[in-house]
Design a protein around this motif. Sequence first.
Motif, PDB file in Angstrom:
ATOM      1  N   ILE A  92       0.838  -1.198   0.000  1.00 27.24           N
ATOM      2  CA  ILE A  92       0.000   0.000   0.000  1.00 27.24           C
ATOM      3  C   ILE A  92       0.876   1.253   0.000  1.00 27.24           C
ATOM      4  N   ASN A  93       0.637   2.143  -0.951  1.00 26.17           N
ATOM      5  CA  ASN A  93       1.326   3.436  -0.998  1.00 26.17           C
ATOM      6  C   ASN A  93       0.454   4.455  -0.253  1.00 26.17           C
ATOM      7  N   LEU A  94       0.799   4.707   1.011  1.00 26.41           N
ATOM      8  CA  LEU A  94      -0.057   5.522   1.874  1.00 26.41           C
ATOM      9  C   LEU A  94      -0.171   6.966   1.396  1.00 26.41           C
ATOM     10  N   SER A  95       0.955   7.619   1.140  1.00 29.87           N
ATOM     11  CA  SER A  95       0.920   9.038   0.771  1.00 29.87           C
ATOM     12  C   SER A  95       0.198   9.263  -0.554  1.00 29.87           C
ATOM     13  N   LYS A  96       0.406   8.374  -1.508  1.00 33.79           N
ATOM     14  CA  LYS A  96      -0.266   8.503  -2.802  1.00 33.79           C
ATOM     15  C   LYS A  96      -1.777   8.352  -2.637  1.00 33.79           C
ATOM     16  N   THR A  97      -2.194   7.407  -1.797  1.00 35.25           N
ATOM     17  CA  THR A  97      -3.624   7.192  -1.548  1.00 35.25           C
ATOM     18  C   THR A  97      -4.247   8.400  -0.864  1.00 35.25           C
ATOM     19  N   GLU A  98      -3.550   8.969   0.124  1.00 34.19           N
ATOM     20  CA  GLU A  98      -4.050  10.154   0.830  1.00 34.19           C
ATOM     21  C   GLU A  98      -4.246  11.326  -0.130  1.00 34.19           C
ATOM     22  N   ASN A  99      -3.247  11.580  -0.963  1.00 30.92           N
ATOM     23  CA  ASN A  99      -3.319  12.707  -1.903  1.00 30.92           C
ATOM     24  C   ASN A  99      -4.442  12.530  -2.922  1.00 30.92           C
ATOM     25  N   GLU A 100      -4.636  11.312  -3.380  1.00 31.76           N
ATOM     26  CA  GLU A 100      -5.668  11.059  -4.382  1.00 31.76           C
ATOM     27  C   GLU A 100      -7.070  11.248  -3.795  1.00 31.76           C
ATOM     28  N   ILE A 101      -7.282  10.779  -2.566  1.00 31.33           N
ATOM     29  CA  ILE A 101      -8.598  10.937  -1.937  1.00 31.33           C
ATOM     30  C   ILE A 101      -8.878  12.410  -1.644  1.00 31.33           C
ATOM     31  N   LYS A 102      -7.865  13.163  -1.202  1.00 27.42           N
ATOM     32  CA  LYS A 102      -8.050  14.596  -0.956  1.00 27.42           C
ATOM     33  C   LYS A 102      -8.389  15.333  -2.253  1.00 27.42           C
ATOM     34  N   ARG A 103      -7.811  14.887  -3.359  1.00 26.35           N
ATOM     35  CA  ARG A 103      -8.113  15.509  -4.649  1.00 26.35           C
ATOM     36  C   ARG A 103      -9.559  15.240  -5.057  1.00 26.35           C
ATOM     37  N   LEU A 104     -10.021  14.025  -4.802  1.00 24.64           N
ATOM     38  CA  LEU A 104     -11.379  13.638  -5.188  1.00 24.64           C
ATOM     39  C   LEU A 104     -12.434  14.131  -4.200  1.00 24.64           C
ATOM     40  N   LYS A 105     -12.011  14.398  -2.956  1.00 27.62           N
ATOM     41  CA  LYS A 105     -12.941  14.820  -1.910  1.00 27.62           C
ATOM     42  C   LYS A 105     -12.464  16.136  -1.285  1.00 27.62           C
ATOM     43  N   PRO A 106     -12.682  17.277  -1.963  1.00 27.31           N
ATOM     44  CA  PRO A 106     -12.222  18.561  -1.414  1.00 27.31           C
ATOM     45  C   PRO A 106     -12.915  18.945  -0.116  1.00 27.31           C
ATOM     46  N   GLU A 107     -14.022  18.258   0.223  1.00 26.71           N
ATOM     47  CA  GLU A 107     -14.700  18.539   1.489  1.00 26.71           C
ATOM     48  C   GLU A 107     -13.940  17.976   2.689  1.00 26.71           C
ATOM     49  N   LEU A 108     -12.856  17.244   2.426  1.00 25.86           N
ATOM     50  CA  LEU A 108     -12.007  16.733   3.501  1.00 25.86           C
ATOM     51  C   LEU A 108     -10.862  17.703   3.745  1.00 25.86           C
ATOM     52  N   LYS A 109     -10.700  18.121   4.979  1.00 29.55           N
ATOM     53  CA  LYS A 109      -9.593  19.023   5.335  1.00 29.55           C
ATOM     54  C   LYS A 109      -8.285  18.253   5.431  1.00 29.55           C
ATOM     55  N   SER A 110      -8.368  17.043   5.966  1.00 29.00           N
ATOM     56  CA  SER A 110      -7.173  16.205   6.066  1.00 29.00           C
ATOM     57  C   SER A 110      -7.579  14.740   6.093  1.00 29.00           C
ATOM     58  N   ILE A 111      -6.641  13.894   5.705  1.00 32.81           N
ATOM     59  CA  ILE A 111      -6.833  12.445   5.773  1.00 32.81           C
ATOM     60  C   ILE A 111      -5.496  11.817   6.133  1.00 32.81           C
ATOM     61  N   MET A 112      -5.523  10.895   7.070  1.00 37.39           N
ATOM     62  CA  MET A 112      -4.303  10.229   7.504  1.00 37.39           C
ATOM     63  C   MET A 112      -4.551   8.720   7.531  1.00 37.39           C
ATOM     64  N   ILE A 113      -3.710   7.982   6.820  1.00 41.30           N
ATOM     65  CA  ILE A 113      -3.855   6.529   6.735  1.00 41.30           C
ATOM     66  C   ILE A 113      -2.669   5.877   7.436  1.00 41.30           C
ATOM     67  N   ASN A 114      -2.964   5.014   8.381  1.00 44.63           N
ATOM     68  CA  ASN A 114      -1.932   4.271   9.102  1.00 44.63           C
ATOM     69  C   ASN A 114      -2.180   2.779   8.942  1.00 44.63           C
ATOM     70  N   ARG A 115      -1.104   2.011   8.937  1.00 48.96           N
ATOM     71  CA  ARG A 115      -1.242   0.559   8.879  1.00 48.96           C
ATOM     72  C   ARG A 115      -0.551  -0.073  10.075  1.00 48.96           C
ATOM     73  N   SER A 116      -1.145  -1.110  10.559  1.00 44.63           N
ATOM     74  CA  SER A 116      -0.556  -1.906  11.625  1.00 44.63           C
ATOM     75  C   SER A 116      -0.690  -3.360  11.204  1.00 44.63           C
ATOM     76  N   TRP A 117      -0.508  -4.272  12.123  1.00 46.65           N
ATOM     77  CA  TRP A 117      -0.560  -5.689  11.763  1.00 46.65           C
ATOM     78  C   TRP A 117      -1.955  -6.068  11.261  1.00 46.65           C
ATOM     79  N   GLN A 118      -2.050  -6.330   9.958  1.00 41.72           N
ATOM     80  CA  GLN A 118      -3.269  -6.805   9.299  1.00 41.72           C
ATOM     81  C   GLN A 118      -4.437  -5.818   9.395  1.00 41.72           C
ATOM     82  N   LYS A 119      -4.129  -4.532   9.662  1.00 42.96           N
ATOM     83  CA  LYS A 119      -5.204  -3.544   9.795  1.00 42.96           C
ATOM     84  C   LYS A 119      -4.774  -2.199   9.211  1.00 42.96           C
ATOM     85  N   VAL A 120      -5.709  -1.544   8.523  1.00 44.14           N
ATOM     86  CA  VAL A 120      -5.491  -0.190   8.006  1.00 44.14           C
ATOM     87  C   VAL A 120      -6.523   0.730   8.646  1.00 44.14           C
TER      88      VAL A 120
END
Length: 264
Positions: A92-120
């Motif tokens: 999973i490319n976290l930063s690329k995913t965050e930037n793409e969702i922010k581009r598609l959803k301008p109503e979002l001020k911020s988005i942060m994606i974290n991964r841990s063991w078997q969970k996003v």
Amino acid sequence: MAKKKRYVYRCVSGVSNYSNSRNKGRKSIKLLLYIVLFVFLVYFGGRKLVNLAYESDKIIVKSIEVVGTKNVTKTEIKELLPFETGDNILKINLSKTENEIKRLKPELKSIMINRSWQKVKIKLCERTPEAFVMQGDTVFGIDFDDNPFPLRGFMNAEKVPKLFYRSDVERKKLLSFIKSFKPMCGDFLSDVSEMKFSGAGDIIFVTHGNTVVFWGDGEPNVLSHKFNRFQKIYSDAMSKYKQIECIDMTLYSFGRATVKPVRE
């Protein structure tokens, strides 16, 4: 009688020196070979481990959690993800995913994606409208970042003024005024339906009761004192008249304010 000096003669063999040099050279070559072999094993061994991790069926996404949603739904966010449960979590490319969702959803001020063991885990922060603006025939929200965004869910119910402007510069100035005005005006801002500039460059706002307030410039240094004075004038006028046509505060710096009631 003087003693005879004894002289000790040592025989230095050229063959012995040559042999020592050869031994040292061989040791250096062996050491270099060991280092090269070690680097080779670490490099290819590391690549092998990475490949095994990427191909492992244990290092996968088993759950995706979305938090912070108010008006945006969890389902629509999950549908925008370029991965799903069962995919390898390391790919999973976290930063690329965050930037793409922010581009598609301008109503979002911020988005942060974290991964841990078997969970996003996806943490969202939605924008809050500080005013409404028109783009064509559609009403958009706008915040102090000066980013218009589509209204979602309960955003339409926000009691904020609608801005009318002739340029981006005017829009930014109105937002700057609201940002300074909001902390000191209390609930009054929720009673303002429109805000704009006059032809002379003065700020005008209209209340939900159709009272036009000619505020004047948005000088922040006198804003608090000026609003306190306006609040007393407005409250007194509301108690005297059924409806107020306008209140003129443009000459406040000269100690003047004009109240014009609606003629019955």
